[in-house]
Design an enzyme around this catalytic site. Structure first.
Site, PDB file in Angstrom:
ATOM      1  CB  CYS A 184      38.470  35.356  47.306  1.00 24.66           C
ATOM      2  SG  CYS A 184      38.290  35.933  45.599  1.00 24.66           S
TER       3      CYS A 184
ATOM      4  CG  PHE B 287      36.065  37.932  39.578  1.00 23.55           C
ATOM      5  CD1 PHE B 287      36.034  37.620  40.918  1.00 23.55           C
ATOM      6  CD2 PHE B 287      37.206  37.653  38.855  1.00 23.55           C
ATOM      7  CE1 PHE B 287      37.132  37.047  41.540  1.00 23.55           C
ATOM      8  CE2 PHE B 287      38.312  37.078  39.464  1.00 23.55           C
ATOM      9  CZ  PHE B 287      38.271  36.773  40.811  1.00 23.55           C
TER      10      PHE B 287
ATOM     11  CG  HIS C 136      36.052  31.469  47.612  1.00 20.24           C
ATOM     12  ND1 HIS C 136      35.049  32.373  47.385  1.00 20.24           N
ATOM     13  CD2 HIS C 136      37.040  31.770  46.738  1.00 20.24           C
ATOM     14  CE1 HIS C 136      35.416  33.200  46.415  1.00 20.24           C
ATOM     15  NE2 HIS C 136      36.619  32.856  46.012  1.00 20.24           N
TER      16      HIS C 136
ATOM     17  CG  ASN D 125      35.215  34.356  42.726  1.00 22.95           C
ATOM     18  OD1 ASN D 125      34.923  34.990  43.748  1.00 22.95           O
ATOM     19  ND2 ASN D 125      36.419  33.836  42.539  1.00 22.95           N
TER      20      ASN D 125
END
Length: 411
Positions: free
Chosen positions: A157, A206, A297, A330
């Site tokens: 990530c 995700f 993030h 994400n």
């Protein structure tokens, strides 16, 4: 030498996942234990996500497939294809996102010719193939075949930061350099049904997406740039190696995302920020809230909660990260670039007549904390839209170049 981001654009697949619908599919799988079923509902409902995007069209109820590989809508069963099947789809679908995001970033910088691109840095951790995405972008966009190509693979990530840092170094070494950085991730290729808490959490979080940036230090770049790249730092926390990992299994890639990760971040985030802010002592002496923008993030809702609480940030400072999490999920390495773009598109803060600072960070396997200090330039909000000074003729030339290259046969 001052290095700038000239343009920053994003792309997502066409298929949208509704979080509540995905939750119901995962919760209905026959192999779930009672605890697994509870975890599915808890993880999906608590993720602070409403929609995500996926390159796997058959993951939606609207899809119809004669030979389903991931989800059989007739039986309601989630399937478990091999890593090869998943990776073959990555090679095809990720290429589309790499090219789409790159094309958008180049079109947003119409004063640059395609042949001006001297370096290309591609990033992904959700698949492998060779000739890889760096090759595909060069061929399909018609970049100079001699462009210097680099691929950062399987970092996770935080990988957008090493990519931007490399672009900055290239530009500092060569004042004529123009670097195209593009991250594309198909995380949804690796979802599966399971009673394992890490796997359930990954399925709830995700998603797929891509982002591309044009980076340069050429004379005059500051007149049209959106962002100044000031400093980068990397910190490894003393614990957490086993709490976040990304491994290759027989049925896709396997995420280890322990529930202790938010606590590790809470304990070590202040120390991780110290080397970055020490680069500008006048900033390190101020409270964190004095930095207007925070591009965090959004690894998950609990991570954002810990960052906000530990640093004492306002709700407003977390809006970009929470908005991206809610609307996109994400997307691994591409996600922080979505957050930066969100910040760049906002008008200047009340009372600010000049440039505004951005502190950014991402977390990944290790546990690795990557941080960056940037400056949002005065023209950034206008620059993410069409610049008034750009001529239609310049636009037409760039679009024609890219379209012609895309229609040419690929070797």
């Amino acid at each position: 030498m001052t290095v700038y981001v000239r343009s920053l654009e994003t792309a997502v697949p066409k298929t949208k996942l509704i979080q509540s619908e995905a939750r119901d599919v995962f919760a209905a799988q026959p192999g779930l234990s009672r605890l697994g079923s509870r975890l599915v509902n808890t993880c999906f409902d608590g993720a602070a996500i409403e929609t995500r995007f996926t390159a796997v069209q058959e993951l939606t109820n609207a899809s119809r497939s004669e030979n389903p590989q991931f989800y059989d809508q007739q039986t309601g069963l989630l399937l478990n294809p091999s890593t090869k099947v998943r990776n073959d789809i990555f090679a095809r679908e990720a290429t589309k996102l790499f090219v789409e995001a790159s094309r958008a970033a180049l079109q947003a910088a119409p004063e640059l010719d395609l042949l001006d691109i001297t370096h290309l840095v591609t990033v992904s951790c959700t698949g492998f193939f060779n000739p890889g995405p760096d090759y595909k972008v060069v061929r399909e966009l018609g970049l100079n075949p001699a462009v210097q190509r680099y691929h950062l693979g399987f970092m996770g990530c935080y990988a957008a930061f090493p990519a931007l840092r490399a672009a900055k170094l290239f530009c500092e070494a060569d004042p004529n350099a123009v670097v195209l950085v593009v991250c594309a991730e198909l995380c949804s290729l690796h979802v599966r049904t399971s009673n394992d808490p890490d796997t359930i959490m990954g399925s709830a979080l995700f998603a797929d997406g891509a982002a591309a940036a044009v980076v340069t230090a050429r004379p005059g770049a500051e007149e049209t740039a959106l962002l100044r790249l000031d400093h980068f730092e990397t910190v490894l926390t003393p614990v957490g190696e086993d709490s976040m990992a990304w491994n290759i299994g027989d049925h896709g890639f396997e995420m280890v995302l322990g529930n202790y990760v938010p606590h590790i971040i809470n304990d070590h985030i202040v120390g991780a920020l110290q080397p970055l802010l020490a680069r500008e002592p006048e900033l390190s002496a101020l409270p964190y809230t004095a930095i207007p923008h925070w591009a965090i993030h959004p690894g998950g809702r609990s991570i954002l909660d810990k960052v906000q609480s530990r640093l004492g940030l306002s709700d407003r400072q977390l809006v970009p990260a929470r908005d991206i999490l809610r609307n996109y999920g994400n997307m691994s390495s591409a996600t922080v670039l979505f957050v930066l773009k969100h910040i760049l598109e906002q008008p200047l803060e009340d009372g600010h007549a000049g440039d505004e600072r951005i502190c950014s960070m991402a977390f990944g396997p290790g546990l690795t904390v990557e941080t960056g200090l940037f400056t949002k330039l005065r023209q950034a909000a206008a620059g993410t839209q069409r610049r008034q000074g750009d001529s239609a003729a310049e636009d037409d030339v760039m679009v024609h170049q890219i379209q012609a290259a895309a229609e040419a046969p690929v070797a």
